[in-house]
Design a protein around this motif. Sequence first.
Motif, PDB file in Angstrom:
ATOM      1  N   GLU A 164     156.788   4.085   1.761  1.00  0.00           N
ATOM      2  CA  GLU A 164     157.851   4.951   2.266  1.00  0.00           C
ATOM      3  C   GLU A 164     158.634   4.216   3.357  1.00  0.00           C
ATOM      4  OE1 GLU A 164     158.218   9.262   4.523  1.00  0.00           O
ATOM      5  OE2 GLU A 164     156.277   8.277   4.301  1.00  0.00           O
ATOM      6  N   SER A 165     159.913   4.537   3.517  1.00  0.00           N
ATOM      7  CA  SER A 165     160.718   3.882   4.555  1.00  0.00           C
ATOM      8  C   SER A 165     160.212   4.286   5.936  1.00  0.00           C
ATOM      9  CB  SER A 165     162.189   4.289   4.415  1.00  0.00           C
ATOM     10  OG  SER A 165     162.867   3.984   5.613  1.00  0.00           O
ATOM     11  N   ALA A 166     159.810   3.285   6.722  1.00  0.00           N
ATOM     12  CA  ALA A 166     159.278   3.570   8.057  1.00  0.00           C
ATOM     13  C   ALA A 166     160.379   4.060   8.998  1.00  0.00           C
ATOM     14  CB  ALA A 166     158.613   2.327   8.629  1.00  0.00           C
ATOM     15  N   THR A 167     161.604   3.584   8.776  1.00  0.00           N
ATOM     16  CA  THR A 167     162.694   4.012   9.665  1.00  0.00           C
ATOM     17  C   THR A 167     162.976   5.497   9.458  1.00  0.00           C
ATOM     18  OG1 THR A 167     164.206   3.155   7.990  1.00  0.00           O
ATOM     19  CG2 THR A 167     163.828   1.780   9.914  1.00  0.00           C
ATOM     20  N   ILE A 168     162.958   5.899   8.189  1.00  0.00           N
ATOM     21  CA  ILE A 168     163.186   7.315   7.881  1.00  0.00           C
ATOM     22  C   ILE A 168     161.978   8.137   8.353  1.00  0.00           C
ATOM     23  CG2 ILE A 168     163.537   8.987   6.002  1.00  0.00           C
ATOM     24  CD1 ILE A 168     165.933   7.208   6.106  1.00  0.00           C
ATOM     25  N   ALA A 169     160.772   7.593   8.123  1.00  0.00           N
ATOM     26  CA  ALA A 169     159.557   8.330   8.483  1.00  0.00           C
ATOM     27  C   ALA A 169     159.517   8.616   9.988  1.00  0.00           C
ATOM     28  CB  ALA A 169     158.315   7.552   8.056  1.00  0.00           C
ATOM     29  N   ALA A 207     165.741   6.319  15.023  1.00  0.00           N
ATOM     30  CA  ALA A 207     166.760   6.338  13.970  1.00  0.00           C
ATOM     31  C   ALA A 207     167.873   5.344  14.240  1.00  0.00           C
ATOM     32  CB  ALA A 207     167.347   7.731  13.858  1.00  0.00           C
ATOM     33  N   GLY A 208     168.232   4.595  13.215  1.00  0.00           N
ATOM     34  CA  GLY A 208     169.382   3.704  13.315  1.00  0.00           C
ATOM     35  C   GLY A 208     170.624   4.449  12.893  1.00  0.00           C
ATOM     36  N   GLU A 209     171.039   5.377  13.729  1.00  0.00           N
ATOM     37  CA  GLU A 209     172.135   6.268  13.350  1.00  0.00           C
ATOM     38  C   GLU A 209     172.995   6.574  14.570  1.00  0.00           C
ATOM     39  OE1 GLU A 209     170.853  10.188  12.006  1.00  0.00           O
ATOM     40  OE2 GLU A 209     172.785  10.346  10.972  1.00  0.00           O
ATOM     41  N   SER A 258     163.633  -8.372   8.894  1.00  0.00           N
ATOM     42  CA  SER A 258     164.817  -7.768   8.282  1.00  0.00           C
ATOM     43  C   SER A 258     164.552  -6.283   8.116  1.00  0.00           C
ATOM     44  CB  SER A 258     165.062  -8.352   6.887  1.00  0.00           C
ATOM     45  OG  SER A 258     165.933  -9.455   6.935  1.00  0.00           O
ATOM     46  N   TRP A 259     165.585  -5.588   7.814  1.00  0.00           N
ATOM     47  CA  TRP A 259     165.496  -4.135   7.578  1.00  0.00           C
ATOM     48  C   TRP A 259     164.433  -3.833   6.513  1.00  0.00           C
ATOM     49  CZ3 TRP A 259     168.759  -1.127   3.724  1.00  0.00           C
ATOM     50  CH2 TRP A 259     168.606   0.258   3.905  1.00  0.00           C
ATOM     51  N   THR A 260     163.636  -2.864   6.781  1.00  0.00           N
ATOM     52  CA  THR A 260     162.464  -2.543   5.967  1.00  0.00           C
ATOM     53  C   THR A 260     162.772  -2.394   4.478  1.00  0.00           C
ATOM     54  OG1 THR A 260     160.588  -1.038   5.871  1.00  0.00           O
ATOM     55  CG2 THR A 260     162.681  -0.030   6.470  1.00  0.00           C
ATOM     56  N   ILE A 292     177.020  -4.406   7.372  1.00  0.00           N
ATOM     57  CA  ILE A 292     177.242  -3.028   7.832  1.00  0.00           C
ATOM     58  C   ILE A 292     177.408  -2.935   9.360  1.00  0.00           C
ATOM     59  CG2 ILE A 292     174.774  -2.435   7.972  1.00  0.00           C
ATOM     60  CD1 ILE A 292     177.465  -0.086   6.573  1.00  0.00           C
ATOM     61  N   TYR A 293     176.858  -3.903  10.105  1.00  0.00           N
ATOM     62  CA  TYR A 293     176.977  -3.863  11.583  1.00  0.00           C
ATOM     63  C   TYR A 293     178.071  -4.793  12.108  1.00  0.00           C
ATOM     64  CZ  TYR A 293     172.564  -1.417  11.251  1.00  0.00           C
ATOM     65  OH  TYR A 293     171.595  -0.503  10.937  1.00  0.00           O
ATOM     66  N   ARG A 294     178.886  -5.320  11.221  1.00  0.00           N
ATOM     67  CA  ARG A 294     179.823  -6.373  11.628  1.00  0.00           C
ATOM     68  C   ARG A 294     180.782  -5.932  12.721  1.00  0.00           C
ATOM     69  NH1 ARG A 294     184.650  -8.816   8.306  1.00  0.00           N
ATOM     70  NH2 ARG A 294     185.212 -10.463   9.761  1.00  0.00           N
ATOM     71  N   ALA A 308     179.186   3.869   7.335  1.00  0.00           N
ATOM     72  CA  ALA A 308     178.187   4.639   8.082  1.00  0.00           C
ATOM     73  C   ALA A 308     178.134   4.300   9.570  1.00  0.00           C
ATOM     74  CB  ALA A 308     176.807   4.444   7.461  1.00  0.00           C
ATOM     75  N   LYS A 309     178.059   3.029   9.887  1.00  0.00           N
ATOM     76  CA  LYS A 309     177.754   2.662  11.273  1.00  0.00           C
ATOM     77  C   LYS A 309     179.010   2.585  12.137  1.00  0.00           C
ATOM     78  CE  LYS A 309     173.538   2.030   9.700  1.00  0.00           C
ATOM     79  NZ  LYS A 309     172.320   2.707   9.951  1.00  0.00           N
ATOM     80  N   ALA A 310     180.031   1.839  11.690  1.00  0.00           N
ATOM     81  CA  ALA A 310     181.209   1.639  12.540  1.00  0.00           C
ATOM     82  C   ALA A 310     182.013   2.927  12.715  1.00  0.00           C
ATOM     83  CB  ALA A 310     182.096   0.545  11.952  1.00  0.00           C
ATOM     84  N   PHE A 345     172.818  -1.813  17.137  1.00  0.00           N
ATOM     85  CA  PHE A 345     172.419  -1.009  18.309  1.00  0.00           C
ATOM     86  C   PHE A 345     170.907  -0.943  18.421  1.00  0.00           C
ATOM     87  CE2 PHE A 345     174.722   1.791  15.169  1.00  0.00           C
ATOM     88  CZ  PHE A 345     173.626   2.072  14.378  1.00  0.00           C
ATOM     89  N   TYR A 346     170.294  -2.121  18.229  1.00  0.00           N
ATOM     90  CA  TYR A 346     168.837  -2.189  18.285  1.00  0.00           C
ATOM     91  C   TYR A 346     168.372  -3.172  19.348  1.00  0.00           C
ATOM     92  CZ  TYR A 346     169.486  -0.170  13.651  1.00  0.00           C
ATOM     93  OH  TYR A 346     169.872   0.629  12.606  1.00  0.00           O
ATOM     94  N   LEU A 347     167.191  -2.870  19.892  1.00  0.00           N
ATOM     95  CA  LEU A 347     166.477  -3.842  20.721  1.00  0.00           C
ATOM     96  C   LEU A 347     165.156  -4.099  20.023  1.00  0.00           C
ATOM     97  CD1 LEU A 347     166.903  -2.537  24.385  1.00  0.00           C
ATOM     98  CD2 LEU A 347     168.115  -4.432  23.270  1.00  0.00           C
ATOM     99  N   VAL A 352     158.218  -3.944  18.253  1.00  0.00           N
ATOM    100  CA  VAL A 352     158.734  -2.599  17.943  1.00  0.00           C
ATOM    101  C   VAL A 352     160.268  -2.648  18.000  1.00  0.00           C
ATOM    102  CG1 VAL A 352     156.765  -1.217  18.739  1.00  0.00           C
ATOM    103  CG2 VAL A 352     158.572  -1.836  20.370  1.00  0.00           C
ATOM    104  N   ARG A 353     160.891  -1.767  17.220  1.00  0.00           N
ATOM    105  CA  ARG A 353     162.350  -1.671  17.251  1.00  0.00           C
ATOM    106  C   ARG A 353     162.777  -0.380  17.937  1.00  0.00           C
ATOM    107  NH1 ARG A 353     166.173  -0.152  12.236  1.00  0.00           N
ATOM    108  NH2 ARG A 353     165.679   1.923  13.043  1.00  0.00           N
ATOM    109  N   LEU A 354     163.715  -0.523  18.877  1.00  0.00           N
ATOM    110  CA  LEU A 354     164.305   0.643  19.535  1.00  0.00           C
ATOM    111  C   LEU A 354     165.769   0.721  19.140  1.00  0.00           C
ATOM    112  CD1 LEU A 354     161.900  -0.096  21.455  1.00  0.00           C
ATOM    113  CD2 LEU A 354     163.337   0.710  23.288  1.00  0.00           C
TER     114      LEU A 354
END
Length: 409
Positions: free
Chosen positions: A24-29, A49-51, A137-139, A218-220, A248-250, A337-339, A382-384
């Motif tokens: 399962e997607s950990a970011t969604i979970a 959430a990356g949102e 990389s992204w999960t 997507i983050y460009r 989605a992101k910009a 927008f991640y650390l 960890v990702r924030l």
Amino acid sequence: MLLVTEMTARRAFVPSPNIAQLKESATIAVSTRAKALRAAGRQVIDLGAGEPDFDTPEYIRRAAQRAIDAGATRYTATEGILPLREAITSLVNADYRGDDPITPGEVVVSNGSKQSLFNACFLLFGPGDEVLIPTPSWTSYYEMVGLARAEPVPVHGDPANGLKVDAEMLAAAATPATKGIMLNSPCNPTGAMYDRAELEAILSLADERGWWVISDEIYRRITYGSVSASVMELVGARDRLILVDGVAKAYAMTGWRIGWTVAPRQVARAMGALQSHTTSNAAAVSQHAALAAITNREAAEPAIAHMVGEFHRRRDAALAVLAEEPRIGVVPPDGAFYLFLDVSAMKGDAREGAGTVFAQHLLERHDVAVVPGAAFYTPNWVRLSYAAPLEQVVTGMRRVVAAFREMAS
Ligand code: GLU
């Protein structure tokens, strides 16, 4: 005597080989768990959430309302409405330096860049193929390659260079079975950005070896210093290149689900055929919203500048808190927008990884949700996400530091 329904109810579900390895997607979970805890009354700060936390800009919402009233309620062409594909074509051609400008027939609009990425992996890769994935990389990259029944090959990046990979590392991880590479700059989960020279070296290796390049941009538009290069600015030939992007992101349009690919015509056709059997077109009204988003530059540019400015303030505020605890490592974030934090200096469970133990502790004891690095094949991290209001970012970071000190050896 048993009823047939009772008999079938006893049989266990045996997954098909298609999904035998699926996680399962950990970011969604993580964001689902944060939402559930909030619903149960806990004051959870969600840095998982990356949102973007902003509302979709008004000019886009109004355009969508007008589109509904004008009848954008039916199926569209599977690959997306022509005006949107034309607008995407113009955007990309503004970057492209080759002598075969992109045409709308090479653009396929999908339900978010997640579907675009899945389509690309599913079309290009299959059993026996290996796909290089700069790691972390992204999960979902690893899982999408696995769903195509190809082998994801994590190539660990250099901690001294923002956990980025270079052409040499990729060449060392390649085998005759290597079929492609997934690129993502600025990178989820680190925020690191590849400069032009780094990208050029990777692209020329891929070209030399005949690998497919899937470039997720997507983050460009979300960067804090220099502008992020598109692969389209750097390639001459694009016969092995798939560009993935979306709104989605910009444009703070995550829920609208609009992403796209720019790919060679035959690939685009196959993608349309695949989509014709799976999802058909992306939501008609969302396509009209995306069309307004990317064509009304006069409204778009200030909206993006405002959101990026806010992310920038939050990033700097988060880094200022983090500087109080030098034992936590951090990748210098150029964009997104991640650390991405290295918490290996605390006592971790060797099996689960320090990141997983830390994320659990942080959520259960300090009400802050973050994503364990294991989701990105880097278990000590960890990702924030700092796509949250400034005061929550600052409070969340203070709790990160406090939790780390509780657990540090
Ligand atoms: N891409 C975002 C993230 O990494 C959104 C969630 C997802 O689709 O995984 O958090």
